[in-house]
Design a protein around this motif. Structure first.
Motif, PDB file in Angstrom:
ATOM      1  N   LEU A 357       0.817  -1.210   0.000  1.00 17.18           N
ATOM      2  CA  LEU A 357       0.000   0.000   0.000  1.00 17.18           C
ATOM      3  C   LEU A 357       0.854   1.266   0.000  1.00 17.18           C
ATOM      4  O   LEU A 357       0.450   2.304  -0.549  1.00 17.18           O
ATOM      5  CB  LEU A 357      -0.921  -0.015   1.232  1.00 17.18           C
ATOM      6  CG  LEU A 357      -2.090   0.959   1.279  1.00 17.18           C
ATOM      7  CD1 LEU A 357      -3.057   0.697   0.143  1.00 17.18           C
ATOM      8  CD2 LEU A 357      -2.817   0.850   2.611  1.00 17.18           C
ATOM      9  N   PHE A 358       2.073   1.166   0.574  1.00 14.49           N
ATOM     10  CA  PHE A 358       2.933   2.359   0.689  1.00 14.49           C
ATOM     11  C   PHE A 358       4.160   2.297  -0.213  1.00 14.49           C
ATOM     12  O   PHE A 358       4.942   3.254  -0.244  1.00 14.49           O
ATOM     13  CB  PHE A 358       3.409   2.518   2.146  1.00 14.49           C
ATOM     14  CG  PHE A 358       2.284   2.696   3.118  1.00 14.49           C
ATOM     15  CD1 PHE A 358       1.595   3.896   3.192  1.00 14.49           C
ATOM     16  CD2 PHE A 358       1.901   1.659   3.963  1.00 14.49           C
ATOM     17  CE1 PHE A 358       0.550   4.060   4.082  1.00 14.49           C
ATOM     18  CE2 PHE A 358       0.866   1.816   4.857  1.00 14.49           C
ATOM     19  CZ  PHE A 358       0.180   3.021   4.917  1.00 14.49           C
ATOM     20  N   THR A 359       4.342   1.213  -0.942  1.00  8.48           N
ATOM     21  CA  THR A 359       5.521   1.065  -1.788  1.00  8.48           C
ATOM     22  C   THR A 359       5.235   1.626  -3.178  1.00  8.48           C
ATOM     23  O   THR A 359       4.252   1.248  -3.820  1.00  8.48           O
ATOM     24  CB  THR A 359       5.935  -0.407  -1.898  1.00  8.48           C
ATOM     25  OG1 THR A 359       6.189  -0.922  -0.587  1.00  8.48           O
ATOM     26  CG2 THR A 359       7.190  -0.548  -2.754  1.00  8.48           C
ATOM     27  N   THR A 360       6.100   2.494  -3.635  1.00  7.00           N
ATOM     28  CA  THR A 360       5.969   3.091  -4.976  1.00  7.00           C
ATOM     29  C   THR A 360       7.307   2.974  -5.715  1.00  7.00           C
ATOM     30  O   THR A 360       8.363   2.847  -5.100  1.00  7.00           O
ATOM     31  CB  THR A 360       5.575   4.574  -4.885  1.00  7.00           C
ATOM     32  OG1 THR A 360       6.572   5.281  -4.132  1.00  7.00           O
ATOM     33  CG2 THR A 360       4.222   4.737  -4.195  1.00  7.00           C
ATOM     34  N   LEU A 364      13.060   5.367 -12.545  1.00  5.39           N
ATOM     35  CA  LEU A 364      14.283   4.596 -12.705  1.00  5.39           C
ATOM     36  C   LEU A 364      14.128   3.162 -12.203  1.00  5.39           C
ATOM     37  O   LEU A 364      15.046   2.356 -12.339  1.00  5.39           O
ATOM     38  CB  LEU A 364      15.432   5.263 -11.947  1.00  5.39           C
ATOM     39  CG  LEU A 364      15.881   6.624 -12.484  1.00  5.39           C
ATOM     40  CD1 LEU A 364      16.942   7.235 -11.567  1.00  5.39           C
ATOM     41  CD2 LEU A 364      16.446   6.482 -13.908  1.00  5.39           C
ATOM     42  N   GLY A 365      12.991   2.853 -11.599  1.00  3.83           N
ATOM     43  CA  GLY A 365      12.754   1.494 -11.118  1.00  3.83           C
ATOM     44  C   GLY A 365      13.051   1.313  -9.640  1.00  3.83           C
ATOM     45  O   GLY A 365      12.897   0.196  -9.123  1.00  3.83           O
ATOM     46  N   TYR A 366      13.484   2.366  -8.980  1.00  3.72           N
ATOM     47  CA  TYR A 366      13.763   2.245  -7.549  1.00  3.72           C
ATOM     48  C   TYR A 366      12.449   2.340  -6.755  1.00  3.72           C
ATOM     49  O   TYR A 366      11.542   3.074  -7.125  1.00  3.72           O
ATOM     50  CB  TYR A 366      14.713   3.349  -7.084  1.00  3.72           C
ATOM     51  CG  TYR A 366      16.097   3.251  -7.690  1.00  3.72           C
ATOM     52  CD1 TYR A 366      17.009   2.293  -7.235  1.00  3.72           C
ATOM     53  CD2 TYR A 366      16.489   4.102  -8.717  1.00  3.72           C
ATOM     54  CE1 TYR A 366      18.276   2.205  -7.799  1.00  3.72           C
ATOM     55  CE2 TYR A 366      17.761   4.018  -9.279  1.00  3.72           C
ATOM     56  CZ  TYR A 366      18.648   3.062  -8.814  1.00  3.72           C
ATOM     57  OH  TYR A 366      19.899   2.976  -9.380  1.00  3.72           O
ATOM     58  N   THR A 367      12.410   1.575  -5.678  1.00  2.70           N
ATOM     59  CA  THR A 367      11.208   1.579  -4.832  1.00  2.70           C
ATOM     60  C   THR A 367      11.483   2.354  -3.543  1.00  2.70           C
ATOM     61  O   THR A 367      12.603   2.341  -3.019  1.00  2.70           O
ATOM     62  CB  THR A 367      10.788   0.143  -4.463  1.00  2.70           C
ATOM     63  OG1 THR A 367      11.856  -0.494  -3.757  1.00  2.70           O
ATOM     64  CG2 THR A 367      10.462  -0.660  -5.718  1.00  2.70           C
ATOM     65  N   LYS A 368      10.457   2.995  -3.080  1.00  2.00           N
ATOM     66  CA  LYS A 368      10.525   3.681  -1.782  1.00  2.00           C
ATOM     67  C   LYS A 368       9.115   3.751  -1.198  1.00  2.00           C
ATOM     68  O   LYS A 368       8.122   3.561  -1.903  1.00  2.00           O
ATOM     69  CB  LYS A 368      11.109   5.075  -1.936  1.00  2.00           C
ATOM     70  CG  LYS A 368      10.232   6.048  -2.700  1.00  2.00           C
ATOM     71  CD  LYS A 368      10.832   7.436  -2.642  1.00  2.00           C
ATOM     72  CE  LYS A 368       9.920   8.452  -3.327  1.00  2.00           C
ATOM     73  NZ  LYS A 368      10.444   9.825  -3.218  1.00  2.00           N
ATOM     74  N   LYS A 369       9.087   4.014   0.081  1.00  2.00           N
ATOM     75  CA  LYS A 369       7.789   4.070   0.758  1.00  2.00           C
ATOM     76  C   LYS A 369       7.317   5.510   0.824  1.00  2.00           C
ATOM     77  O   LYS A 369       8.050   6.412   1.252  1.00  2.00           O
ATOM     78  CB  LYS A 369       7.881   3.465   2.154  1.00  2.00           C
ATOM     79  CG  LYS A 369       7.972   1.947   2.138  1.00  2.00           C
ATOM     80  CD  LYS A 369       7.666   1.369   3.482  1.00  2.00           C
ATOM     81  CE  LYS A 369       7.456  -0.140   3.383  1.00  2.00           C
ATOM     82  NZ  LYS A 369       8.448  -0.846   2.578  1.00  2.00           N
ATOM     83  N   LYS A 370       6.051   5.684   0.423  1.00  2.00           N
ATOM     84  CA  LYS A 370       5.452   7.009   0.386  1.00  2.00           C
ATOM     85  C   LYS A 370       3.980   6.881   0.765  1.00  2.00           C
ATOM     86  O   LYS A 370       3.322   5.898   0.407  1.00  2.00           O
ATOM     87  CB  LYS A 370       5.596   7.612  -1.021  1.00  2.00           C
ATOM     88  CG  LYS A 370       5.123   9.039  -1.145  1.00  2.00           C
ATOM     89  CD  LYS A 370       5.333   9.551  -2.567  1.00  2.00           C
ATOM     90  CE  LYS A 370       4.852  10.978  -2.720  1.00  2.00           C
ATOM     91  NZ  LYS A 370       5.018  11.464  -4.115  1.00  2.00           N
ATOM     92  N   ALA A 371       3.483   7.876   1.495  1.00  2.00           N
ATOM     93  CA  ALA A 371       2.088   7.806   1.950  1.00  2.00           C
ATOM     94  C   ALA A 371       1.488   9.208   1.966  1.00  2.00           C
ATOM     95  O   ALA A 371       2.188  10.195   2.246  1.00  2.00           O
ATOM     96  CB  ALA A 371       2.008   7.185   3.341  1.00  2.00           C
ATOM     97  N   PRO A 372       0.187   9.309   1.642  1.00  2.00           N
ATOM     98  CA  PRO A 372      -0.482  10.615   1.709  1.00  2.00           C
ATOM     99  C   PRO A 372      -0.790  11.049   3.142  1.00  2.00           C
ATOM    100  O   PRO A 372      -1.299  12.137   3.358  1.00  2.00           O
ATOM    101  CB  PRO A 372      -1.776  10.381   0.923  1.00  2.00           C
ATOM    102  CG  PRO A 372      -2.052   8.927   1.066  1.00  2.00           C
ATOM    103  CD  PRO A 372      -0.722   8.258   1.140  1.00  2.00           C
ATOM    104  N   ILE A 373      -0.512  10.187   4.108  1.00  2.00           N
ATOM    105  CA  ILE A 373      -0.713  10.524   5.521  1.00  2.00           C
ATOM    106  C   ILE A 373       0.630  10.426   6.233  1.00  2.00           C
ATOM    107  O   ILE A 373       1.583   9.818   5.728  1.00  2.00           O
ATOM    108  CB  ILE A 373      -1.734   9.568   6.187  1.00  2.00           C
ATOM    109  CG1 ILE A 373      -1.263   8.113   6.078  1.00  2.00           C
ATOM    110  CG2 ILE A 373      -3.113   9.729   5.595  1.00  2.00           C
ATOM    111  CD1 ILE A 373      -2.166   7.116   6.788  1.00  2.00           C
TER     112      ILE A 373
END
Length: 454
Positions: A357-360, A364-373
């Protein structure tokens, strides 16, 4: 008069025979009776003149008390009617119950004239309103002309008492024709607001709609008609009623809400029928493991979204019960969607779904965690659903504010996060102090020693 005369003359049977000569003779001609004056003279000569002083003080309205000595053979007609007792052999009920020799007598005062006004019908509208404000019961039927009724209403409004205004409006509603009442209330906005509120509270829908139409308040008419759906229990009838409400003259914003309400109920009917069938057939594992506690019908949109995320999270967007379909159809904001989906998946302890739900991914294909809250809210929701420490630590690390991160890590015993934060801050004193809070010989203590020795 005959009964009174008979009662007085029968006193001979009550008192002793020896006192027959002393009992006064009663004359009904209206002339002074000699035996009464004789009794007064005998009383004054044998005891004291206090009785005469008391009688005069009673005539003046004095509240002073006087002691009456008991006489042996004196009894007067005035004593009988005033409740005074001079004979020991003829005691009153109060004297028989109490053996007190001295009794206090209060004078009978006349009622104030204001009290007699309660029984009058000559009240003005202002006096009537004042009486109603004091909680006294009074009839409004004497106000028969239209002018008197309107003056009464204006006085009630000027008194700023909502109960009085409502009482007068009920009287006017009962005694005036609707057209006249509506016309007069149109120029009296305070009374009009009171009547509208009263009709809503009492459920007098027909009169309320007539009043709103007379005032040309089309949007309020539409809202009042729409509110009737609350009284419809059958789901299919409610759906048809909401479909008919879509064409009412709502504002643009309210029209979209009515459309969404109808669409949501239609969607809930489809989901409920399908899920009931699956639950009864036992074909779905999630329904066997987590039986439904309530029906989804008539539930709010957020509750429907939580239900969908709980039971239908993996369904494709094309199905009516899919969370993605609900999000797109009803334009649910990302913040609301993430909060609801997080609560549903955390309750099921589906930590992989929470992570996804928080992984984007970036371009470039790198993943990171992001959240609207904020991530501290994510941590609180996870902890409320008994998430393991490993999962909590991953999201506590994402909290940007250092002080908040340390507080959360200390509170939920995320030792690795505390140690790494103090290491990044190069705070040797705090790290040494925290060493005492971890278990001896644990991996956390070895990690602290390694950092301190570096």
């Amino acid at each position: 008069l005959k009964e009174s005369k008979r009662a007085v003359n029968s006193l001979r049977d009550i008192v002793d025979d020896d006192d027959d000569d002393d009992l006064e003779r009663v004359s009904w001609s209206g002339e002074p009776v000699g035996s009464i004056s004789w009794s007064i003279k005998e009383t004054s000569s044998s005891s004291t003149s206090s009785l005469e002083g008391r009688d005069s003080s009673l005539q003046k309205g004095s509240s002073s008390s006087a002691a009456f000595p008991k006489q042996v053979s004196s009894y007067s007609l005035s004593s009988l009617f005033k409740g005074r007792n001079k004979l020991p052999s003829f005691q009153s009920l109060s004297d028989a119950l109490s053996d007190m020799g001295v009794k206090n007598y209060a004078p009978e005062l006349r009622r104030p004239k204001a009290e007699y006004k309660d029984y009058s019908n000559d009240w003005s509208p202002k006096d009537t309103v004042r009486r109603m404000q004091r909680g006294k019961v009074c009839s409004l039927e004497r106000f028969r002309s239209l002018q008197d009724k309107l003056v009464l209403l204006d006085e009630a409004v000027a008194g700023h008492d909502g109960n009085v205004i409502t009482a007068v409006l009920i009287f006017l509603k009962r005694t005036l024709r609707r057209e006249i009442l509506f016309r007069e209330l149109e120029v009296r906005q305070v009374a009009l607001c009171h009547l509208i509120h009263f009709l809503k509270e009492m459920g007098e829908q027909k009169l309320l709609l007539d009043l709103l139409r007379f005032l040309d308040r089309t949007e309020e008419v539409a809202l009042s008609q729409y509110r009737e759906h609350l009284n419809i229990q059958d789901v299919e009838k409610r759906r048809e009623f909401l479909k008919g409400c879509i064409g009412l003259p709502f504002s643009a914003e309210d029209t979209s809400h009515i459309q969404d309400h109808y669409t949501l109920l239609e969607r809930q009917i489809i989901i409920e029928a399908n899920d009931r069938h699956l639950e009864m057939a036992g074909q779905s594992e999630i329904f066997r493991k987590y039986p439904r506690k309530a029906s989804i019908l008539n539930m709010p949109l957020v509750t429907t979204l939580f239900y969908s995320c709980f039971y239908h999270y993996t369904e494709a967007e094309g199905t009516f019960s899919s969370p993605a379909n609900l999000k797109k159809t009803f334009k649910i904001p990302d913040k609301q969607y993430v909060l609801t989906a997080l609560a549903a998946r955390a309750k099921l302890r589906a930590w992989d779904d929470v992570d996804a739900l928080f992984t984007t991914k970036n371009w470039l294909g790198y993943t990171k965690k992001k959240a609207p809250i904020a991530f501290h809210r994510v941590v609180e929701i996870l902890q409320r659903n008994n998430a393991p420490v490993q999962v909590l630590q991953e999201y506590v690390r994402l909290v940007e504010d250092v002080e908040t991160r340390l507080n959360l890590a200390t509170k939920y015993k995320c030792h690795d996060v505390v140690i790494e934060t103090y290491r990044d801050l190069k705070d040797r004193i705090q790290l040494t102090a925290y060493k005492c809070k971890v278990e001896r010989g644990s991996a956390e203590e070895e990690k602290i020693n390694s950092i301190l020795n570096n």
